[in-house]
Design a protein around this motif. Structure first.
Motif, short mmCIF file in Angstrom:
data_model
loop_
_atom_site.label_atom_id
_atom_site.label_comp_id
_atom_site.label_asym_id
_atom_site.label_seq_id
_atom_site.Cartn_x
_atom_site.Cartn_y
_atom_site.Cartn_z
N ASP A 61 0.84 -1.19 0.00
CA ASP A 61 0.00 0.00 0.00
C ASP A 61 0.88 1.24 0.00
OD1 ASP A 61 -2.15 -1.63 0.05
OD2 ASP A 61 -2.62 -1.35 2.18
N GLN A 119 -4.73 1.55 -7.14
CA GLN A 119 -5.43 0.92 -6.04
C GLN A 119 -4.41 0.49 -5.01
OE1 GLN A 119 -7.74 -2.24 -7.63
NE2 GLN A 119 -9.00 -0.93 -8.95
N PRO A 120 -4.74 0.62 -3.75
CA PRO A 120 -3.75 0.29 -2.71
C PRO A 120 -3.26 -1.14 -2.87
CG PRO A 120 -5.63 1.45 -1.78
CD PRO A 120 -6.00 1.11 -3.19
N GLY A 121 -1.95 -1.30 -2.81
CA GLY A 121 -1.36 -2.62 -2.80
C GLY A 121 -1.21 -3.23 -4.17
#
Length: 855
Positions: free
Chosen positions: A828, A851-853
């Motif tokens: 993230d 998008q996170p990660g």
């Protein structure tokens, strides 16, 4: 309970009156002192256990550190050394310690210690840092000095100090400088002093060495009659006859090459070289009549020669003939006596002998035979060579002579010829009959004649007719003419041209009149005359039409001002060229513009000069002024650096990140300092952000096969039965070079059958995130692809419509297209930039939408 609180409690306990519950009596400390210490302690302990203690005043205060009981039974909070009560009278806080700049309180806050600024992050210095008591000192490498801000290093322009020691031009570079030389010069061993690069001395020219300017390499030339060899230095003989020569071939002259020159020769026997050795001209006329021969003349060759009859030889004067004394020279052949006669000789015999028929041998008188008949300038043909009685002989004369006497004789029995009449051959005067066939002069000789020509003529090859041998002659050929004009031409009239020839002129080549229009300049007028034999003469003179009007200048530029950057000593400056015209239609323009239009700093006076063929001059002048301008320093990126090259014509800088950092948005490859002092394309330098190892990394491959899939309907059976087995059995083995831990596996390919090729897309099942240098991995895979491009993975050629493979493989050089891309899974707050996970702080404008990660 702290130490003070315990002390207060003990004191309270010692004063406490203990009630004896069984007797109702009271026991004080005074009564207890009569007991032993051991008994007292035990008794006190018992009393303590059975007695209710008074409240401790410190319990109600809640001090953060220490507490003291007041005399009135209250309590107040206390603090250790180095601390003091806060405004709440309960909490202890540090007593502020005021340390000098560059110092901080020690751990016990009992004093001040030095701050090591060199260990702070971000670094306080742009390059090196040295800690000092209460401060620090930033340092710079050689060639740099500290910026006035005391933090960053800026380049030292060594060229400003004694020109860097350079003898010519000094160019500053980051951290150093370079000496450069003008055209035609080169640096000596020390790297600062310029010496002339090209010199004629020692250049190696065989003949002559030339050097137009010091910056031009010398060139060699050869003396007249030689040409340069292929190495450009040696000289070899030039065959002028094959290229150019001045031999007048129309006169019969032939060019003959000699070493270093050539010569003209005359092959015709009646011609010799002229005084200038360039053309052939007739020899002085030699004829048989001019020789004065006393006997005969041979004109079948030139020059003709005098001849003599048999028995005579030519005297040393070349004209007269003298008798040959055959008797004295022992060439007679007589067996007995030789008697010399004019032009001949005779043999005589003694008594009792007579001459035989050979007229040389003496024989006995008993042998009867006629003497051998002879005929001077003629011949005798007999029926017998023994000249016996009955022999008949016929007389005849040589050509040019006539017989006088009987044409034949007969030998009688008495050894006497009959008729006994002498015969002789007399000369025929051929000139008396039709002038001997000669066109002009006939000369008679004994037995022959010769034709001759008058002065100015030569015999033709038939040796009878004469041809004209003299060139026509101009009696008036005009001199050179000069006229002035303000137009583009002038009308010129010259005196009439007159000429003469011994047989008359039949053709005139040149102007038909003596008046003609001439344009401005120098013109050569030629008039050539020819006689009937083709002999010619040339009249030539020059007409110089002088122009009185000056050339016209258009679009002469105004003064030009340009800016140059720090470290730039010269700059290319161009402008629309001025135009020049002249009524003559021809103008020669010269200028003083530096080579390659590279102008030095300061003012330079540009001068164009236009001259027409008559020497009239017009000029165009203007100034080129170069003024120095600098670009401001670029901002250093956080976690990165800026490096600049100021030695270029347009200085430029490059931004890069420190190890372990990366740009979220790539900066320009170069920041170029423009001529107006602004950075191109921008002066915005992005910061660098920390990179991290991805949590997962996969490699995806795309391989293209050329000329494989020709079936537009994309037969699935063909793919299933042919392509998939090939990939699973053969190609996976060929791709093991892409594995970190061998063997590794790959996903089944996604196969796309296109019109001209077949595309396989598949991925490695191997995770590459274990600390691997992913950039090196990708480069290594691509390098291996090139090394193995002839491997069966890239050479196999599928024949459309045929389910089998044919081996050995058919090479197709197009079957080597393979690409590799990495798909990273980042934590993230990170984003994949090329083959790295880069920290992407919240609110960072250069962060892509992620998008996170995920990568």
């Amino acid at each position: 309970m702290n130490r003070l609180r315990n002390l207060a409690f003990v004191l309270a306990f010692s004063l406490l009156t203990v009630a004896d519950c069984s007797t109702g009596t009271q026991m004080t400390e005074a009564t207890s002192t009569s007991q032993s210490g051991e008994d007292n302690a035990e008794r006190n302990l018992v009393a303590l256990k059975n007695t209710t203690l008074p409240p401790n005043p410190c319990d109600a205060v809640s001090c953060s550190h220490g507490c003291d009981v007041n005399d009135d039974g209250g309590a107040h909070c206390t603090c250790p050394v180095g601390k003091e009560l806060d405004v709440d009278e309960k909490t202890c806080k540090d007593i502020p310690i005021k340390c000098p700049a560059g110092y901080k309180p020690n751990a016990a806050r009992s004093g001040c210690v030095d701050i090591d600024e060199c260990q702070q992050q971000p670094p306080v210095c742009g390059h090196s840092c040295v800690n000092t008591p209460g401060s620090y000192q930033c340092g710079c490498p050689d060639g740099y000095r500290l910026h006035p801000n005391g933090i960053h290093c800026i380049d030292i322009n060594e060229c400003r100090i004694n020109n860097g020691g350079c003898s010519d031009t000094c160019y500053n570079t980051p951290g150093s400088f370079n000496c450069k030389c003008p055209r035609g010069f080169q640096l000596m061993a020390g790297g600062k002093i310029c010496e002339q690069k090209y010199k004629c001395l020692g250049f190696g020219c065989a003949h002559n060495c030339h050097q137009a300017e010091v910056w031009y390499e010398p060139y060699c030339t050869c003396n007249l009659g030689y040409k340069l060899a292929d190495n450009g230095k040696d000289c070899v003989d030039m065959n002028e006859c094959g290229f150019f020569h001045r031999c007048d071939t129309s006169s019969g002259a032939t060019c003959v090459n000699v070493v270093g020159s050539y010569k003209c020769v005359c092959n015709e026997p009646n011609k010799v070289l002229s005084a200038d050795k360039l053309k052939c001209e007739l020899k002085a006329q030699v004829t048989c009549s001019s020789l004065g021969c006393s006997n005969g003349c041979d004109d079948t060759r030139y020059p003709p020669v005098c001849t003599c009859p048999n028995g005579y030889r030519l005297d040393t004067n070349g004209r007269d003939c003298s008798d040959v004394d055959e008797c004295a020279e022992q060439t007679h052949g007589c067996t007995d006596t030789c008697i010399n006669t004019a032009g001949d000789y005779r043999c005589e015999c003694p008594a009792g002998k007579r001459l035989s028929n050979d007229l040389k041998t003496c024989v006995s008188l008993s042998h009867v035979a006629c003497p051998m008949p002879t005929l001077f300038r003629g011949s005798v043909n007999c029926t017998s060579t023994s000249y016996n009685p009955g022999t008949i002989c016929t007389r005849s004369c040589r050509t040019g002579f006539a017989l006088s006497g009987p044409p034949s004789i007969r030998c009688q029995d008495n050894g006497v010829w009959t008729p006994d009449i002498p015969a002789q051959c007399t000369d025929i005067d051929e000139c008396a009959n039709n002038n001997g066939g000669c066109e002009q002069t006939c000369i008679n000789f004994l037995g022959q004649h010769a034709c001759a020509c008058q002065s100015g003529f030569l015999l033709r090859t038939d040796r009878k007719h004469c041809k004209d041998a003299e060139n026509p002659e101009f009696t008036n050929c005009p001199s050179n003419i000069e006229v002035n004009t303000q137009l583009s031409y002038a009308t010129v009239t010259w005196p009439e041209v007159t000429y003469t020839d011994n047989v008359g002129v039949v053709n005139v080549v040149g102007p038909q009149t003596n008046e003609q229009n001439f344009t401005i300049g120098v013109h050569k007028v030629k008039i050539t005359i020819f006689d009937a034999e083709g002999n010619s003469a040339l009249c030539s003179f020059k007409v110089h039409v002088k122009d009185l009007e000056l050339p016209v200048v258009s679009n002469c530029p105004d003064d030009i001002n340009r800016f140059v950057l720090e470290g730039v000593m010269v700059k290319e400056v161009t402008w629309p060229e001025p135009t020049f015209s002249d009524n003559s239609g021809s103008v020669t323009v010269t200028d003083n513009i530096p080579t390659d239009n590279l102008f030095p700093m300061g003012e330079y006076n540009v001068r164009y000069q236009a001259a027409d063929p008559s020497g009239n001059i017009a000029v165009c002048t203007f100034l080129v002024n170069l003024t120095r301008v600098n670009c401001p320093d670029l901002r250093q990126p956080v976690n990165g650096s800026i490096t600049c090259d100021t030695s270029a014509i347009n200085p430029f800088c490059e931004a890069k990140c420190d190890a372990g950092f990366e740009f979220l948005k790539s900066p320009p490859e170069q920041y170029v300092c423009g001529a107006d002092g602004g950075w191109i394309p921008t002066d915005n330098v992005p910061d660098c952000h920390r990179t991290f190892t991805p949590t997962a990394a996969k490699a995806t491959f795309s391989a293209r096969y050329a000329h494989v899939c020709k079936d537009p309907e994309n037969d699935p059976v063909f793919i299933k039965q042919t392509i998939m087995p090939m990939f699973q059995s053969q190609h996976v083995q060929s791709l093991q070079f892409a594995c970190i831990n061998k063997p590794c596996t790959f996903t089944d390919p996604v196969i796309t059958c296109r019109e001209k090729d077949l595309l396989l897309t598949f991925s490695s099942n191997e995770d590459l995130s274990g600390g691997l240098d992913l950039d090196a991995y990708v480069n290594g895979v691509l390098a291996e692809v090139q090394k193995q491009r002839y491997d069966s993975f890239f050479l196999t050629l599928i024949i459309p419509g045929t389910p089998e493979f044919f081996f050995p493989p058919i090479a197709d050089l197009e079957n080597r297209k393979i690409d590799v891309q990495l798909s990273l899974t980042c934590a993230d707050g990170q984003v994949q930039i090329r083959n790295k996970c880069v920290e992407c702080p919240p609110g960072e404008p250069d962060c892509p939408l992620i998008q996170p990660g995920l990568a």
